[in-house]
Scaffold this active site. Structure first.
Site, PDB file in Angstrom:
ATOM      1  CG  MET A   1      44.627 -14.990-108.297  1.00  0.00           C
ATOM      2  SD  MET A   1      43.026 -14.701-107.576  1.00  0.00           S
ATOM      3  CE  MET A   1      43.296 -15.224-105.902  1.00  0.00           C
TER       4      MET A   1
ATOM      5  CG  HIS B   1      52.611 -18.347-106.322  1.00  0.00           C
ATOM      6  ND1 HIS B   1      52.580 -17.525-105.228  1.00  0.00           N
ATOM      7  CD2 HIS B   1      51.323 -18.510-106.714  1.00  0.00           C
ATOM      8  CE1 HIS B   1      51.331 -17.202-104.962  1.00  0.00           C
ATOM      9  NE2 HIS B   1      50.537 -17.789-105.829  1.00  0.00           N
TER      10      HIS B   1
ATOM     11  CG  ASP C   1      44.517 -23.477-104.211  1.00  0.00           C
ATOM     12  OD1 ASP C   1      43.795 -22.937-103.370  1.00  0.00           O
ATOM     13  OD2 ASP C   1      45.666 -23.068-104.483  1.00  0.00           O
TER      14      ASP C   1
HETATM   15  P1  AMP Z   1      47.013 -18.307-106.543  1.00  0.00           P
HETATM   16  O1  AMP Z   1      47.937 -17.168-106.817  1.00  0.00           O
HETATM   17  O2  AMP Z   1      46.607 -18.425-105.118  1.00  0.00           O
HETATM   18  O3  AMP Z   1      45.859 -18.349-107.518  1.00  0.00           O
HETATM   19  O4  AMP Z   1      47.845 -19.625-106.835  1.00  0.00           O
HETATM   20  C1  AMP Z   1      48.412 -19.868-108.101  1.00  0.00           C
HETATM   21  C2  AMP Z   1      48.865 -21.312-108.182  1.00  0.00           C
HETATM   22  O5  AMP Z   1      49.833 -21.570-107.172  1.00  0.00           O
HETATM   23  C3  AMP Z   1      47.715 -22.299-107.946  1.00  0.00           C
HETATM   24  O6  AMP Z   1      47.856 -23.390-108.844  1.00  0.00           O
HETATM   25  C4  AMP Z   1      47.939 -22.726-106.509  1.00  0.00           C
HETATM   26  O7  AMP Z   1      47.436 -24.009-106.219  1.00  0.00           O
HETATM   27  C5  AMP Z   1      49.461 -22.711-106.432  1.00  0.00           C
HETATM   28  N1  AMP Z   1      49.893 -22.603-105.042  1.00  0.00           N
HETATM   29  C6  AMP Z   1      49.498 -21.679-104.125  1.00  0.00           C
HETATM   30  N2  AMP Z   1      50.056 -21.924-102.919  1.00  0.00           N
HETATM   31  C7  AMP Z   1      50.823 -23.036-103.073  1.00  0.00           C
HETATM   32  C8  AMP Z   1      51.657 -23.809-102.189  1.00  0.00           C
HETATM   33  N3  AMP Z   1      51.800 -23.483-100.916  1.00  0.00           N
HETATM   34  N4  AMP Z   1      52.271 -24.889-102.690  1.00  0.00           N
HETATM   35  C9  AMP Z   1      52.122 -25.243-103.997  1.00  0.00           C
HETATM   36  N5  AMP Z   1      51.361 -24.559-104.870  1.00  0.00           N
HETATM   37  C10 AMP Z   1      50.714 -23.467-104.425  1.00  0.00           C
END
Ligand code: AMP
Length: 287
Positions: free
Chosen positions: A27, A34, A147
């Site tokens: 997102m 990320h 997540d």
């Molecule tokens: P989001 O932008 O929050 O939808 O996250 C995109 C992807 O990045 C998802 O697969 C999340 O689980 C992963 N992600 C977010 N924060 C972290 C983190 N601190 N460590 C590892 N992966 C992450």
């Protein structure tokens, strides 16, 4: 690095990318968490795509959709530096046009934890990830253990719907003081930022208790709750000790568990988790 907005452009650009192709769905407002997924994909795949889309379907009516942080220019700079090949930034109107009515629901796994509180959240997640999979046609897709329930739900969906995609779950990246990296951490003021470390401290305390022999689910849960209560700026929505495969809440003796919590720090809702006990296959894959 090619950046495209339309679906036709995406499909065309994808055609010229060699397999195996890895996908990271995001997102935006990217951080090192990320980027750790991106780096893993760049290492393991011949080409890498990233989606940046704040998916309205996974936000509840009282959640932070309108305030979700955005910095597309910075995101694109970061992705370019990682040698990403293709970025898709679709519009909301294109993803959910007039008359849109098709949804993907993963049933049982979404009844617990985040799914119990955030109604329709995982319906939104499963649907958008399906659309991303169909659009990019990746061979591999990388998700974060941060997540944990999302990763488990996506694995189930991929298996149930015969997506020819390998799901890879990568470890949670943390700040030096243990706070899991998250786009929403940018909402925290300095006092809240300090208070937010209670989440990692609570998970670590339960993990430590497990390592010193505690095997009762209620003992581990109580340890997390006790720690969380020490922080006046924290309000826990749940602190869970769950079966890492079915996500059902555990009571009594256990061998392994997913420890997870959702905690409001001021107005900001943060989630985090740790697994304890021997892994039995599919719920988390570390390096
Ligand atoms: P989001 O932008 O929050 O939808 O996250 C995109 C992807 O990045 C998802 O697969 C999340 O689980 C992963 N992600 C977010 N924060 C972290 C983190 N601190 N460590 C590892 N992966 C992450």
């Amino acid at each position: 690095m090619k950046v495209v907005v339309g679906l036709a452009e995406l499909r065309l650009a994808r055609e010229s990318l060699a397999n195996p192709m890895g996908l990271i769905t995001t997102m935006g407002f990217l951080h090192e968490g990320h980027l750790s997924l991106v780096r893993r994909a760049v290492q393991e795949c011949v080409s890498v795509g990233v989606s940046i889309f704040i998916n309205p379907a996974q936000f509840g009516p009282t959640e932070d959709l309108d305030n979700y942080p955005v910095d597309l220019e910075r995101d694109l700079d970061l992705l370019k530096a990682e040698q990403v090949d293709l970025v898709w930034t679709p519009t909301e109107a294109a993803m959910y046009g007039a008359g849109y009515q098709t949804w993907v629901e993963v049933e049982e796994l979404t009844r617990y934890l985040e799914g119990e509180i955030r109604e329709e959240h995982f319906r939104g997640v499963a649907t958008v990830v399906t659309k991303m999979f169909n659009s990019f046609q990746p061979n591999r897709a990388y998700f974060g253990q941060k997540d944990a329930q999302q990763a488990i739900v996506i694995r189930r969906m991929v298996q149930d719907l015969n997506f020819p995609i390998e799901v890879i779950v990568c470890p949670t990246l943390r700040e030096a003081d243990g706070l899991a990296m998250a786009s929403r951490n940018s909402y925290l003021n300095p006092d809240e930022r300090r208070a937010a470390t209670v989440i990692y401290r609570a998970l670590s305390a339960a993990n430590e208790l497990f390592n010193t022999g505690e095997r009762e689910a209620d003992g581990l849960r109580a340890e997390m709750v006790t720690l969380l209560r020490t922080e006046p700026l924290a309000r826990a929505e749940y602190a869970s000790v769950a079966d890492p495969e079915t996500l059902e809440e555990l009571h009594g003796p256990l061998e392994r568990a997913l420890l997870s919590m959702a905690v409001f720090i001021g107005e900001t809702r943060l989630i985090d988790n740790m697994t304890v006990g021997e892994e039995r296959g599919s719920y988390a894959v570390d390096d």
